[in-house]
Motif scaffolding. Structure first.
Motif, short mmCIF file in Angstrom:
data_model
loop_
_atom_site.label_atom_id
_atom_site.label_comp_id
_atom_site.label_asym_id
_atom_site.label_seq_id
_atom_site.Cartn_x
_atom_site.Cartn_y
_atom_site.Cartn_z
N GLU A 142 127.35 117.87 85.97
CA GLU A 142 128.39 118.59 86.33
C GLU A 142 129.47 117.63 87.02
O GLU A 142 130.60 117.73 86.81
N ARG A 143 128.86 116.62 87.99
CA ARG A 143 130.18 115.82 88.60
C ARG A 143 130.61 114.88 87.61
O ARG A 143 131.80 114.64 87.83
N VAL A 190 129.90 109.35 90.68
CA VAL A 190 128.88 110.37 90.68
C VAL A 190 127.92 109.80 91.48
O VAL A 190 127.16 110.67 92.50
N ALA A 191 127.30 108.74 91.41
CA ALA A 191 126.23 108.07 92.15
C ALA A 191 126.66 107.81 93.63
O ALA A 191 125.63 108.38 94.55
N PRO A 215 123.24 102.88 95.50
CA PRO A 215 123.77 103.64 94.70
C PRO A 215 124.41 103.08 93.45
O PRO A 215 124.38 103.49 92.44
N SER A 216 124.69 101.61 93.22
CA SER A 216 124.82 100.97 92.22
C SER A 216 123.42 101.14 91.06
O SER A 216 123.81 101.29 89.90
N LEU A 265 121.85 106.71 85.80
CA LEU A 265 122.44 108.13 85.58
C LEU A 265 122.38 108.20 83.99
O LEU A 265 122.23 109.21 83.57
N PRO A 266 123.10 107.29 83.35
CA PRO A 266 123.51 107.84 81.70
C PRO A 266 122.15 108.13 81.09
O PRO A 266 122.21 109.15 80.18
#
Length: 350
Positions: free
Chosen positions: A221-222, A156-157, A182-183, A189-190
């Motif tokens: 969504e992703r 997702v990221a 991105p990492s 994100l969680p």
């Protein structure tokens, strides 16, 4: 040694408030033994829920020890410790309310069924219920449930990072202002996607707030799509699916018939959705009891209200207080108020 377990009800809705060191597991296993020997509940019909796998393993072992201790006592051996002395009291009470032959038969059956005991985390319970009865509610529980879906969040990221860099420059600038790589984004994100852990400003307060809300919606969504492709489900998705399934009366009735007796340990860690699942289970069992005149269900809750403030661990004080009000309106409550873990001299010094 608390004798509370010898008078706890074997049906209805009940709450036991217990602080640390007050013999909670000690009382809980005695309660289970009474349900098996006095009420005649078959071990596979009894659901015992804890909130960690370690606690589940400990409770399962303590139940096994209780049953083995009862077996020795019925064979004429003397009690060896406080637990077996309490077990002797449970046996004597069971014999008084029934007869010794019935007690022996029920104990023998429980020993045979030890490996069938439904002692699990709430996620384990939900997964099993959906696997066995989910088809009734149109929810087939055949996906793998994973604790930490890092691969999905990484995907997702990467997608969000790529999309931001291919789109308007402002989007990439806002993303890089918060995360370097991105990492870094995948690691955050969680939390960002959990409204209980991350309260965002109102979307229309600023362009930045609106952007964050849009980012959260895209990420959710992703993430769900990434898990679906892997035939996986997160623990949060599992709880949501169980919560939705419990709204189907036939599903709730099937689960309540399968487990007419449920004991929830560490209840202070329960959130609103989890309480709705357990409350729905009890209400479905109660409806069945009134309709078919079968056995009345039991929902026993054991928790420490002081720990209900720990939101970082899943606690929800409002949920705990609402559940306690339900208990007071329709059931009863007790408390374990003697601390057996602290030394009297230490307590006196404090």
């Amino acid at each position: 040694m608390s004798e509370l377990a010898l008078r706890l009800p074997l049906s209805g809705l009940h709450l036991v408030e217990a602080s640390a060191g007050t013999g909670k597991t000690f009382a809980l296993t005695a309660w289970i033994l009474r349900l098996l020997l006095e009420r005649g509940v078959a071990l596979p019909e009894l659901l015992a829920v804890t909130f960690t796998r370690a606690a589940t393993a400990e409770l399962r072992e303590r139940i096994r020890r209780r049953l083995r201790g009862a077996e020795r006592l019925l064979a004429g051996e003397a009690p060896r410790d406080d637990e077996e002395r309490q077990t002797a009291g449970v046996l004597a009470q069971a014999v008084r309310t029934g007869d010794e032959a019935t007690v022996r038969t029920r104990l023998a059956a429980a020993l045979v069924q030890l490996d069938e005991a439904a002692v699990s985390t709430i996620h384990g319970f939900c997964q099993r219920a959906l696997r066995e009865y989910g088809f009734i509610a149109g929810s087939i529980g055949d996906e793998d449930v994973i604790d930490a879906p890092r691969e999905a969040w990484d995907e997702v990221a990467a997608d969000l990072w790529r999309g931001a860099n291919l789109g308007p420059a402002e989007g990439a600038r806002q993303l890089r202002a918060l995360w370097n790589t991105p990492s870094d984004l995948a690691g955050n994100l969680p939390g960002l996607c959990d409204p209980a852990r991350c309260l965002l400003p109102v979307a229309n307060e600023s362009d930045a707030a609106a952007w964050l809300h849009a980012l959260r919606a895209q990420a959710r969504e992703r993430f769900e799509a990434a898990l679906a492709r892997r035939r996986q489900r997160s623990q949060d998705q599992l709880l949501e699916r169980m919560h939705v399934a419990m709204r189907e009366p036939r599903f709730a009735a099937a689960v309540a018939t399968r487990w007419p007796v449920a004991l929830v340990d560490e209840f202070q860690d329960t959130d609103t959705r989890q309480w709705a699942i357990f409350s729905g289970l009890y209400q479905a069992g109660l409806a069945r009891f009134k309709r078919d005149a079968g056995a009345m269900p039991l929902l026993g809750l054991v928790g420490d209200p002081k720990q209900a403030i720990y939101a970082f661990r899943g606690g929800d004080l409002d949920t705990y207080l609402a559940a306690r009000n339900d208990v007071r309106a329709h059931g009863g409550e007790d408390s374990l108020d003697t601390n057996y873990r602290s030394r009297p001299a230490v307590l006196a010094a404090i």
